[in-house]
Design a protein around this motif. Structure first.
Motif, PDB file in Angstrom:
ATOM      1  N   MET A   1      84.057  22.796  42.482  1.00  0.00           N
ATOM      2  CA  MET A   1      83.992  24.055  41.726  1.00  0.00           C
ATOM      3  C   MET A   1      85.363  24.558  41.282  1.00  0.00           C
ATOM      4  O   MET A   1      85.611  24.810  40.121  1.00  0.00           O
ATOM      5  N   GLU A   2      86.261  24.704  42.258  1.00  0.00           N
ATOM      6  CA  GLU A   2      87.527  25.331  41.917  1.00  0.00           C
ATOM      7  C   GLU A   2      88.307  24.468  40.932  1.00  0.00           C
ATOM      8  O   GLU A   2      88.850  24.957  39.944  1.00  0.00           O
TER       9      GLU A   2
ATOM     10  N   MET B   1      72.188  18.984  55.450  1.00  0.00           N
ATOM     11  CA  MET B   1      72.513  20.300  55.977  1.00  0.00           C
ATOM     12  C   MET B   1      71.208  21.065  56.064  1.00  0.00           C
ATOM     13  O   MET B   1      70.630  21.420  55.047  1.00  0.00           O
ATOM     14  N   ARG B   2      70.708  21.276  57.251  1.00  0.00           N
ATOM     15  CA  ARG B   2      69.458  22.015  57.439  1.00  0.00           C
ATOM     16  C   ARG B   2      68.359  21.591  56.477  1.00  0.00           C
ATOM     17  O   ARG B   2      67.833  22.382  55.706  1.00  0.00           O
TER      18      ARG B   2
ATOM     19  N   GLN C   1      73.586  18.139  50.576  1.00  0.00           N
ATOM     20  CA  GLN C   1      74.447  18.968  49.744  1.00  0.00           C
ATOM     21  C   GLN C   1      75.736  18.235  49.417  1.00  0.00           C
ATOM     22  O   GLN C   1      76.238  17.475  50.228  1.00  0.00           O
ATOM     23  N   PRO C   2      76.280  18.456  48.200  1.00  0.00           N
ATOM     24  CA  PRO C   2      77.501  17.753  47.807  1.00  0.00           C
ATOM     25  C   PRO C   2      78.695  18.192  48.660  1.00  0.00           C
ATOM     26  O   PRO C   2      78.934  19.389  48.788  1.00  0.00           O
ATOM     27  N   VAL C   3      79.379  17.232  49.255  1.00  0.00           N
ATOM     28  CA  VAL C   3      80.552  17.583  50.056  1.00  0.00           C
ATOM     29  C   VAL C   3      81.821  16.862  49.622  1.00  0.00           C
ATOM     30  O   VAL C   3      82.917  17.265  49.989  1.00  0.00           O
TER      31      VAL C   3
END
Ligand code: B12
Lengths: 229, 343
Positions: B142-143, B77-78, B82-84
């Motif tokens: 996270m959630e 990502m740019r 990043q973790p997805v």
């Protein structure tokens, strides 16, 4: 848990007046999901109108949660549990609210801007808005400017709420405003921005309509932008 | 020396640059990586190992996905991965295979850094994303992980135990290489305070950190233990002192940590600090003069008497204009000499 009555929130004493709605608000505050569901059903069985159950039960609880969170008296895990409890109640209420033709307080399109994947702050804003009776279209993270336009064309939500957690992605909030301008739609929406590095000063600079530093304030700001008291 | 609360002759520097910024600087200076950081004035080098190391500096094309040894899926990502997608879909670790901390190749980069730099520079090993952050950002999301802390407490504890076992072994191996500083890194705070209640952190994380630090000190009683979190973690600073942590950062100037002088006055006799300069507003948007003044302000607050290493509140990111990088470097070079003098 100590609850103060700052900021026009309902005092715990008021909520605890007993009665089902008060207990429902308390269940939301405590994140007791099964209780929230049961108490929502109970309130309905007591012939309380679904909208009253929403406003004076579920929303009242979430308002207290928002205030406590803002003051660091409640933290992310507990806020998420409260939101979950609220949603358990909402599951019961939603079909009935639809039936009675009750309209959401307002509609908001929400997302974390392109290049940014921080999501929990935005999601808590979502939960608080939902708790206050808004219908929220959450576009997720890493949302490109044109997606906000497409979502607006589809849902006609008058508030576009943009989260950015990185100084490197804050310019994307400006990019979304510009995209609405370019599409000739800027006059139809209010743009609300937030996220850790974002300030009122920045909002003014990029021509956003509003800024809020936390989720509880985001609700107040969204209402203000829509002229709802 | 600075970390041991003796006043050295200069405030040490430890400035980190994100990949894209170091590429820019690298074109100017003709060298790259740790050599570049040293050339720009740093007094130490860092080697990151563990769950975060695998991704945070890996450059993959935008949109391209890859899966790490931990089963975490990342996406370009740019410029950064990043973790997805997270391996622990359900609150159950029974089928999860933890990576093996004893693989000798995990020490390869540390060995190289020791050979090249240790004679002249401090070597720090970073066990980044050690506890909660590994759970929420990588393994579970996270959630879900935040709710697991209450709804599936046993599971959350098993995750934290797995991480503790892994990172304790990995950290001990690193310490055995003769490094100077071991860094436990766990982002547990946001702009205005802790992400989780301090009480819950004390219950779930503190005891595990205690056993980890105990093992580190057993491997080398003089190892400097550094703790890192982003955001305002001032609520747990006294706990970090209890745990025998020596050195804390990144001291983002937000929440209660805005008052840097107060933090120094309160804890300066027990802890050394790293960081403090604002990267959220000042470095990207301030003028070079403002950057210069802010550097002085940070040094004035944290540097008196030693116990301070200079760094901004995070990496220098791509939005920082090069004039501000130069202003930052020239200001620290001008004002880092003891006795401090800000005229
Ligand atoms: C958790 C975290 C992460 C997690 C995110 C996990 C997730 N799923 O969200 C992980 C580890 C993945 C991560 C990654 C990165 N991060 Co990060 N992260 C944080 C951290 C520690 C906490 C953020 C958080 O969740 N706070 C809790 C929530 C509840 O608060 P909040 O988001 O601020 O939201 C509240 C308000 O801001 C407001 N709000 C939020 N959105 C909106 C929207 C509207 C419309 C309104 C009105 C209000 C509003 O209401 C919310 C609730 O009250 C911050 C530290 C900090 N100071 O904030 C760094 C921080 C934001 N990260 C930072 C960085 C640099 C990164 C990385 C680039 C690091 C890297 N090299 O990989 C990546 C970038 C990833 C990407 N492309 O987005 C920097 C940014 C610095 C800068 N110059 O701006 C920070 C500030 C850390 C630092 N030391 O400087 N990060």
């Amino acid at each position: 848990m100590e609850i103060s009555t700052q900021d026009g929130e309902r005092s715990m004493a008021e909520i605890m007046k007993s009665g089902t709605l008060e207990k429902l608000a308390q269940a939301v505050l405590e994140g007791a999901a099964e209780d929230a569901k049961r108490l929502t059903e109970k309130a309905l069985s007591e012939s309380l109108p679904p909208n009253t159950v929403l406003v004076e039960g579920l929303s009242a609880g979430m308002t207290v949660v928002g205030g406590l969170f803002r003051r660091n008296e409640m933290f992310i895990p507990e806020v998420l549990l409260s939101a979950r409890a609220m949603r358990f109640g909402m599951e019961v209420l939603r079909p009935l609210l639809a039936e009675t033709g009750a309209k959401p307080v307002g509609k908001v399109i929400l997302g974390t801007v392109a290049g940014d994947l921080h999501d929990i702050g935005k999601d808590i804003v979502h939960m608080m808005l939902e708790g206050a009776g808004f219908q929220v279209f959450n576009l997720g993270i890493n949302v490109e400017a044109h997606k906000f336009i497409e979502a607006f064309q589809e849902h006609k939500a008058p508030v576009i709420a943009l989260s950015a957690l990185l100084s490197t992605t804050m310019p994307q909030q400006k990019a979304v405003i510009e995209a609405f301008e370019k599409a000739g739609l800027r006059g139809e929406v209010k743009i609300l921005i937030g996220g850790a590095p974002v300030t009122q000063e920045y909002a003014d600079k990029i021509g956003a309509d509003g800024f809020a530093p936390d989720a509880a304030s985001a609700v107040l700001k969204a209402k203000e932008l829509l002229g709802i008291s | 020396m600075a970390i041991k609360h003796q006043q050295p002759d200069l405030v040490p520097l430890f400035i980190r640059y994100v990949g894209a910024v170091s590429s820019k600087l690298s074109r100017i200076h003709g060298i790259a990586g740790r050599d570049l950081e040293i050339k720009l004035g740093n007094d130490g080098v860092i080697v990151q190992i563990g769950i975060n190391a695998e991704y945070s500096h890996k450059v993959v094309p935008d949109g391209e996905r890859w899966t790490s040894e931990w089963g975490v899926t990342y996406e370009g990502m740019r410029g950064i991965s990043q973790p997805v997608d997270h391996p622990l879909k359900e609150p159950d670790v029974s089928g999860y295979i933890w990576p093996d901390p004893h693989k000798p190749e995990r020490m390869a980069e540390i060995k190289q850094a020791m050979a090249r730099y240790h004679s002249d520079y401090a070597v720090m090993v970073d066990l980044s994303c050690t506890f909660l952050e590994a759970g929420y950002a990588h393994l579970r999301g996270m959630e879900k992980f935040m709710m697991d802390l209450h709804l599936s407490r046993d599971f959350a504890c098993q995750v934290l135990d797995g991480l503790n076992t892994y990172y304790t072994a990995l950290g001990v191996h690193a310490i055995e290489q003769g490094i100077d500083i071991i860094r436990i890194g766990d982002d547990i705070a946001g702009q205005n305070g802790m992400l989780v209640p301090p009480k819950l952190w004390r219950e779930l994380v503190k005891p595990r950190m205690e056993s980890m630090i105990h093992a580190f000190r057993k491997a080398n009683p003089n190892i400097i233990v550094k703790y890192h979190s982003c955001g305002d973690f001032s609520a747990i600073i006294p706990d970090l002192i209890d745990l025998g942590v020596d050195f804390i950062g990144t001291m983002q100037p937000c929440g209660q940590q805005v008052d840097m002088a107060a933090i120094k006055a309160k804890y300066g006799d027990k802890l050394a600090f790293l960081g403090g300069l604002d990267t959220q507003q000042l470095l990207p948007n301030g003028s070079p003069e403002e950057v210069r003044e802010a550097v002085k302000d940070v040094l004035r607050s944290y540097a008196p008497g030693g116990g301070y290493v200079f760094m901004p509140g995070h990496y220098v990111n791509l939005d920082v204009p090069l004039e501000n990088v130069w202003a930052l470097l020239s200001a620290v070079h001008d004002y880092r000499r003891y006795p401090l003098n800000f005229d």
